[in-house]
Write a protein that holds these residues in place. Sequence first.
Motif, PDB file in Angstrom:
ATOM      1  N   ARG A  81       0.829  -1.208   0.000  1.00 51.21           N
ATOM      2  CA  ARG A  81       0.000   0.000   0.000  1.00 51.21           C
ATOM      3  C   ARG A  81       0.869   1.266   0.000  1.00 51.21           C
ATOM      4  NH1 ARG A  81      -2.739  -1.485   3.840  1.00 51.21           N
ATOM      5  NH2 ARG A  81      -1.801  -0.345   5.578  1.00 51.21           N
ATOM      6  N   VAL A  82       1.902   1.280   0.831  1.00 53.66           N
ATOM      7  CA  VAL A  82       2.786   2.446   0.891  1.00 53.66           C
ATOM      8  C   VAL A  82       3.527   2.630  -0.432  1.00 53.66           C
ATOM      9  CG1 VAL A  82       4.836   3.420   2.004  1.00 53.66           C
ATOM     10  CG2 VAL A  82       3.064   2.328   3.396  1.00 53.66           C
ATOM     11  N   LEU A  83       4.044   1.539  -0.977  1.00 53.16           N
ATOM     12  CA  LEU A  83       4.766   1.624  -2.250  1.00 53.16           C
ATOM     13  C   LEU A  83       3.865   2.142  -3.362  1.00 53.16           C
ATOM     14  CD1 LEU A  83       6.790  -1.712  -2.126  1.00 53.16           C
ATOM     15  CD2 LEU A  83       7.769   0.584  -2.201  1.00 53.16           C
ATOM     16  N   ALA A  84       2.640   1.620  -3.400  1.00 51.96           N
ATOM     17  CA  ALA A  84       1.717   1.998  -4.472  1.00 51.96           C
ATOM     18  C   ALA A  84       1.289   3.454  -4.366  1.00 51.96           C
ATOM     19  CB  ALA A  84       0.496   1.079  -4.458  1.00 51.96           C
ATOM     20  N   GLU A  85       1.047   3.909  -3.148  1.00 52.22           N
ATOM     21  CA  GLU A  85       0.482   5.243  -2.958  1.00 52.22           C
ATOM     22  C   GLU A  85       1.536   6.348  -2.847  1.00 52.22           C
ATOM     23  OE1 GLU A  85      -2.033   4.898   0.445  1.00 52.22           O
ATOM     24  OE2 GLU A  85      -3.623   3.846  -0.636  1.00 52.22           O
ATOM     25  N   GLU A  86       2.719   5.990  -2.323  1.00 51.61           N
ATOM     26  CA  GLU A  86       3.697   7.048  -2.033  1.00 51.61           C
ATOM     27  C   GLU A  86       5.088   6.790  -2.599  1.00 51.61           C
ATOM     28  OE1 GLU A  86       3.522   8.391   2.090  1.00 51.61           O
ATOM     29  OE2 GLU A  86       1.685   7.200   2.317  1.00 51.61           O
ATOM     30  N   GLY A  87       5.348   5.575  -3.080  1.00 51.90           N
ATOM     31  CA  GLY A  87       6.642   5.281  -3.673  1.00 51.90           C
ATOM     32  C   GLY A  87       7.655   4.734  -2.683  1.00 51.90           C
ATOM     33  N   PRO A  88       8.784   4.227  -3.191  1.00 53.11           N
ATOM     34  CA  PRO A  88       9.792   3.567  -2.351  1.00 53.11           C
ATOM     35  C   PRO A  88      10.365   4.455  -1.250  1.00 53.11           C
ATOM     36  CG  PRO A  88      10.211   3.150  -4.680  1.00 53.11           C
ATOM     37  CD  PRO A  88       9.131   4.176  -4.620  1.00 53.11           C
ATOM     38  N   ALA A  89      10.498   5.755  -1.503  1.00 47.97           N
ATOM     39  CA  ALA A  89      11.101   6.641  -0.506  1.00 47.97           C
ATOM     40  C   ALA A  89      10.298   6.685   0.794  1.00 47.97           C
ATOM     41  CB  ALA A  89      11.234   8.051  -1.072  1.00 47.97           C
ATOM     42  N   ALA A  90       9.011   6.424   0.709  1.00 51.80           N
ATOM     43  CA  ALA A  90       8.157   6.486   1.903  1.00 51.80           C
ATOM     44  C   ALA A  90       8.219   5.208   2.738  1.00 51.80           C
ATOM     45  CB  ALA A  90       6.705   6.748   1.494  1.00 51.80           C
ATOM     46  N   LEU A  91       8.789   4.150   2.163  1.00 50.43           N
ATOM     47  CA  LEU A  91       8.796   2.861   2.854  1.00 50.43           C
ATOM     48  C   LEU A  91      10.006   2.764   3.774  1.00 50.43           C
ATOM     49  CD1 LEU A  91       7.329   0.144   3.117  1.00 50.43           C
ATOM     50  CD2 LEU A  91       8.850  -0.751   1.340  1.00 50.43           C
ATOM     51  N   THR A  92       9.774   2.972   5.047  1.00 45.84           N
ATOM     52  CA  THR A  92      10.812   2.847   6.068  1.00 45.84           C
ATOM     53  C   THR A  92      10.332   1.859   7.127  1.00 45.84           C
ATOM     54  OG1 THR A  92       9.903   4.620   7.441  1.00 45.84           O
ATOM     55  CG2 THR A  92      11.480   5.261   5.704  1.00 45.84           C
ATOM     56  N   SER A  93      11.248   1.395   7.940  1.00 44.65           N
ATOM     57  CA  SER A  93      10.861   0.447   8.996  1.00 44.65           C
ATOM     58  C   SER A  93       9.890   1.092   9.972  1.00 44.65           C
ATOM     59  CB  SER A  93      12.101  -0.053   9.733  1.00 44.65           C
ATOM     60  OG  SER A  93      12.815   1.033  10.296  1.00 44.65           O
ATOM     61  N   ARG A  94      10.131   2.363  10.298  1.00 47.48           N
ATOM     62  CA  ARG A  94       9.239   3.063  11.234  1.00 47.48           C
ATOM     63  C   ARG A  94       7.843   3.225  10.648  1.00 47.48           C
ATOM     64  NH1 ARG A  94      11.780   8.191  14.071  1.00 47.48           N
ATOM     65  NH2 ARG A  94      13.086   6.469  14.777  1.00 47.48           N
ATOM     66  N   ARG A  95       7.787   3.592   9.352  1.00 46.42           N
ATOM     67  CA  ARG A  95       6.480   3.767   8.703  1.00 46.42           C
ATOM     68  C   ARG A  95       5.741   2.437   8.616  1.00 46.42           C
ATOM     69  NH1 ARG A  95       3.976   6.834   4.647  1.00 46.42           N
ATOM     70  NH2 ARG A  95       1.818   6.083   4.603  1.00 46.42           N
ATOM     71  N   LEU A  96       6.464   1.385   8.273  1.00 43.61           N
ATOM     72  CA  LEU A  96       5.834   0.074   8.145  1.00 43.61           C
ATOM     73  C   LEU A  96       5.308  -0.410   9.485  1.00 43.61           C
ATOM     74  CD1 LEU A  96       5.164  -2.116   6.124  1.00 43.61           C
ATOM     75  CD2 LEU A  96       7.449  -3.077   6.456  1.00 43.61           C
ATOM     76  N   ALA A  97       6.100  -0.220  10.535  1.00 41.30           N
ATOM     77  CA  ALA A  97       5.664  -0.612  11.875  1.00 41.30           C
ATOM     78  C   ALA A  97       4.404   0.146  12.280  1.00 41.30           C
ATOM     79  CB  ALA A  97       6.781  -0.374  12.878  1.00 41.30           C
ATOM     80  N   ALA A  98       4.379   1.434  11.972  1.00 43.04           N
ATOM     81  CA  ALA A  98       3.205   2.250  12.321  1.00 43.04           C
ATOM     82  C   ALA A  98       1.973   1.791  11.563  1.00 43.04           C
ATOM     83  CB  ALA A  98       3.494   3.722  12.013  1.00 43.04           C
ATOM     84  N   GLU A  99       2.155   1.390  10.318  1.00 43.13           N
ATOM     85  CA  GLU A  99       1.028   0.945   9.491  1.00 43.13           C
ATOM     86  C   GLU A  99       0.348  -0.288  10.072  1.00 43.13           C
ATOM     87  OE1 GLU A  99      -0.429   2.041   6.554  1.00 43.13           O
ATOM     88  OE2 GLU A  99       0.713   3.901   6.741  1.00 43.13           O
ATOM     89  N   VAL A 100       1.134  -1.175  10.690  1.00 42.76           N
ATOM     90  CA  VAL A 100       0.543  -2.421  11.223  1.00 42.76           C
ATOM     91  C   VAL A 100       0.377  -2.368  12.740  1.00 42.76           C
ATOM     92  CG1 VAL A 100       1.450  -3.805   9.331  1.00 42.76           C
ATOM     93  CG2 VAL A 100       2.809  -3.573  11.419  1.00 42.76           C
ATOM     94  N   GLY A 101       0.676  -1.200  13.347  1.00 47.54           N
ATOM     95  CA  GLY A 101       0.508  -1.061  14.791  1.00 47.54           C
ATOM     96  C   GLY A 101       1.481  -1.895  15.580  1.00 47.54           C
ATOM     97  N   SER A 102       2.734  -1.914  15.135  1.00 48.93           N
ATOM     98  CA  SER A 102       3.748  -2.729  15.799  1.00 48.93           C
ATOM     99  C   SER A 102       5.004  -1.892  16.024  1.00 48.93           C
ATOM    100  CB  SER A 102       4.051  -3.963  14.942  1.00 48.93           C
ATOM    101  OG  SER A 102       4.950  -4.822  15.607  1.00 48.93           O
ATOM    102  N   SER A 103       6.106  -2.567  16.322  1.00 51.16           N
ATOM    103  CA  SER A 103       7.381  -1.888  16.536  1.00 51.16           C
ATOM    104  C   SER A 103       8.328  -2.202  15.390  1.00 51.16           C
ATOM    105  CB  SER A 103       8.010  -2.353  17.851  1.00 51.16           C
ATOM    106  OG  SER A 103       8.355  -3.735  17.758  1.00 51.16           O
ATOM    107  N   THR A 104       9.380  -1.385  15.269  1.00 45.86           N
ATOM    108  CA  THR A 104      10.378  -1.671  14.225  1.00 45.86           C
ATOM    109  C   THR A 104      11.060  -3.005  14.493  1.00 45.86           C
ATOM    110  OG1 THR A 104      12.025  -0.384  15.453  1.00 45.86           O
ATOM    111  CG2 THR A 104      10.805   0.755  13.710  1.00 45.86           C
ATOM    112  N   MET A 105      11.120  -3.433  15.748  1.00 44.99           N
ATOM    113  CA  MET A 105      11.716  -4.728  16.063  1.00 44.99           C
ATOM    114  C   MET A 105      10.955  -5.857  15.375  1.00 44.99           C
ATOM    115  SD  MET A 105      12.501  -6.439  19.791  1.00 44.99           S
ATOM    116  CE  MET A 105      13.495  -5.022  20.247  1.00 44.99           C
TER     117      MET A 105
END
Length: 201
Positions: free
Chosen positions: A8-32
């Motif tokens: 979803r992030v890649l499709a809507e915002e591109g590779p630059a938006a895909l970070t571990s922090r952003r991904l963790a926030a998207e699924v309600g988890s931690s970067t760990m």
Amino acid sequence: MLVEAAARVLAEEGPAALTSRRLAAEVGSSTMAVFSRFQNMAEVRRAVREEGFARLDARLDTLPTMDDPVANLVATGVMYFAAGVANPHLYRAMFLDRPPQDDDLGAGTYQRLVALVRRCVIAGRFPAAQESLVSVWAAQLWSMRHGMVIMSVAELLPNEQARFVLDDMTLRLLIGYGDDPDQARRSIEHGNRAAAEGERP
């Protein structure tokens, strides 16, 4: 969940938006949690593509081998379109996010299409074909299907109109490859029915 969120992030915002922090926030988890599954964002992007092609191939696997090879060819196009429309974020990430140079995840799917075209040639449906044209025609069919999915997921064409255009372009290509027009029309009808049956739960 991580793969779906990454797509979803890649499709809507591109590779630059895909970070571990952003991904963790998207699924309600931690970067760990992200790094317990993936070493880096390149692995995440590859996982998205793997999942996309796995779903596409699984969908195509539901189609039986038909006596009419052109109907088989048509049915795979219909299923390809359906898979792309059903998973728009995943599809965009698969094809619009540039893969690494050594990424050949779509090769198997493409070779499946090449084999279907070759089967039509062997059956005498595309009588004027030379071996060098088989991969060219497979590329033409793939680009046609890809174009219709993109038009649909970008909401430039309603799904029904995109499907009509797909059938019309398929017919014109089949005839261009040397198929008999009446046989081509029957094969398109047969392929559409087979694809619809394969889509039923």
